[in-house]
Design a protein around this motif. Structure first.
Motif, PDB file in Angstrom:
ATOM      1  N   ALA A  73       0.817  -1.217   0.000  1.00  7.05           N
ATOM      2  CA  ALA A  73       0.000   0.000   0.000  1.00  7.05           C
ATOM      3  C   ALA A  73       0.847   1.262   0.000  1.00  7.05           C
ATOM      4  O   ALA A  73       0.452   2.294  -0.547  1.00  7.05           O
ATOM      5  N   SER A  74       2.035   1.179   0.609  1.00  5.39           N
ATOM      6  CA  SER A  74       2.893   2.366   0.683  1.00  5.39           C
ATOM      7  C   SER A  74       3.951   2.401  -0.412  1.00  5.39           C
ATOM      8  O   SER A  74       4.694   3.371  -0.527  1.00  5.39           O
ATOM      9  N   ALA A  75       3.996   1.355  -1.237  1.00  7.10           N
ATOM     10  CA  ALA A  75       4.984   1.314  -2.328  1.00  7.10           C
ATOM     11  C   ALA A  75       4.564   2.268  -3.445  1.00  7.10           C
ATOM     12  O   ALA A  75       3.422   2.256  -3.891  1.00  7.10           O
ATOM     13  N   SER A  76       5.479   3.086  -3.887  1.00  6.07           N
ATOM     14  CA  SER A  76       5.156   4.104  -4.902  1.00  6.07           C
ATOM     15  C   SER A  76       4.763   3.474  -6.233  1.00  6.07           C
ATOM     16  O   SER A  76       3.973   4.033  -6.990  1.00  6.07           O
ATOM     17  N   GLU A  77       5.302   2.282  -6.501  1.00  2.00           N
ATOM     18  CA  GLU A  77       4.986   1.641  -7.782  1.00  2.00           C
ATOM     19  C   GLU A  77       3.792   0.695  -7.681  1.00  2.00           C
ATOM     20  O   GLU A  77       3.457  -0.007  -8.636  1.00  2.00           O
ATOM     21  N   GLY A  78       3.146   0.678  -6.537  1.00  4.83           N
ATOM     22  CA  GLY A  78       2.016  -0.225  -6.356  1.00  4.83           C
ATOM     23  C   GLY A  78       0.840   0.136  -7.245  1.00  4.83           C
ATOM     24  O   GLY A  78       0.658   1.283  -7.647  1.00  4.83           O
ATOM     25  N   GLU A  79       0.009  -0.875  -7.553  1.00  2.00           N
ATOM     26  CA  GLU A  79      -1.155  -0.642  -8.402  1.00  2.00           C
ATOM     27  C   GLU A  79      -2.203   0.203  -7.667  1.00  2.00           C
ATOM     28  O   GLU A  79      -2.277   0.196  -6.450  1.00  2.00           O
ATOM     29  N   ASN A  80      -2.980   0.918  -8.447  1.00  5.62           N
ATOM     30  CA  ASN A  80      -4.108   1.663  -7.900  1.00  5.62           C
ATOM     31  C   ASN A  80      -5.396   0.959  -8.312  1.00  5.62           C
ATOM     32  O   ASN A  80      -5.622   0.736  -9.491  1.00  5.62           O
TER      33      ASN A  80
END
Length: 248
Positions: A73-80
């Protein structure tokens, strides 16, 4: 009460259909990530995340998978992911609500629309069937956690609206507004619930014949198999014989 038990029966089939653990874990992880991203990664301060983690533990999801989903959830490259509710009518005019978390709204809408069409139903606008359901909280406990009387007394004191106890467990219903407070009060008294989440409960159920029922169960199975679909709710009733035949 027949409608309610049938509602539970249909919901229970989802767990059976999700026997492929990898697919189930993927859906659980997606909900955990979205819950952590919308609130705080601390489950004690985030009711939705706490419920998602409880659901994951109930399915024996490894702790590493749960922690990885929270960190995502806090990863910048995580999916939205977008939360979308689809509403429509299945075979026999039965009302169906589909909750989805998707990173591709066009794909999800296209796929879900095609499932409805192929089953002989049709996808409607948001609000087209949800008025036939109550959006409320459900808190479930195993039957061994308390007697029916003790659960009823505790639920009333906590501010719940309804309690249904059976050999399969206790189901406590509360409004969206009081749901979290009721869940917290019951947890203090009985420990962690096996399930605590918002649900769409049909106000009334529609009996259908076995031919229509088989089409509806196949539609629900198809929807549940889709990676983006988190939950499916419907307001129909089928015979116990058909549920057994379909593997319920």
């Amino acid at each position: 009460m027949a409608g309610h038990s049938q509602f539970k029966n249909i919901m229970h089939r989802k767990g059976k259909q999700d026997a492929q653990k990898s697919k189930l874990f993927s859906k659980l992880a997606r909900e955990i990530t979205v819950a952590a991203k919308l609130g705080t990664p601390d489950p004690s301060m985030n009711a939705r995340l706490r419920a998602a983690m409880t659901a994951a533990r109930q399915e024996n999801m490894p702790r590493d998978n749960i922690e990885r989903a929270v960190k995502k959830a806090s990863a910048s490259e995580g999916e939205n992911y977008d939360e979308i509710r689809y509403e429509g009518y299945g075979p026999g005019g039965v009302a169906v609500i589909v909750q989805a978390l998707t990173d591709n709204r066009n794909r999800a809408a296209s796929d879900i629309r095609s499932y409805f069409t192929k089953s002989g139903g049709n996808l409607g606008e948001t609000g087209s069937v949800s008025f036939m359901f109550d959006h409320l909280g459900i808190i479930e406990y195993d039957v061994a956690k308390a007697s029916a009387d003790d659960m009823l007394d505790a639920a009333i004191e906590a501010g719940a609206d309804d309690v249904l106890s059976s050999e399969s467990g206790h189901e406590v219903y509360a409004s969206k507004e009081t749901f979290r407070d009721v869940a917290k009060a019951l947890e203090v008294k009985f420990g962690e619930a096996r399930k605590a989440e918002l649900t769409w409960k049909p106000q009334n159920t529609v009996p259908v014949d076995d031919e229509t029922g088989e089409k509806l169960l196949k539609l629900i199975d198809l929807l549940n198999e889709h990676d983006d679909v988190q939950n499916v709710y419907a307001n129909f009733e089928v015979s116990d014989a058909l549920v057994a035949k379909m593997g319920g």
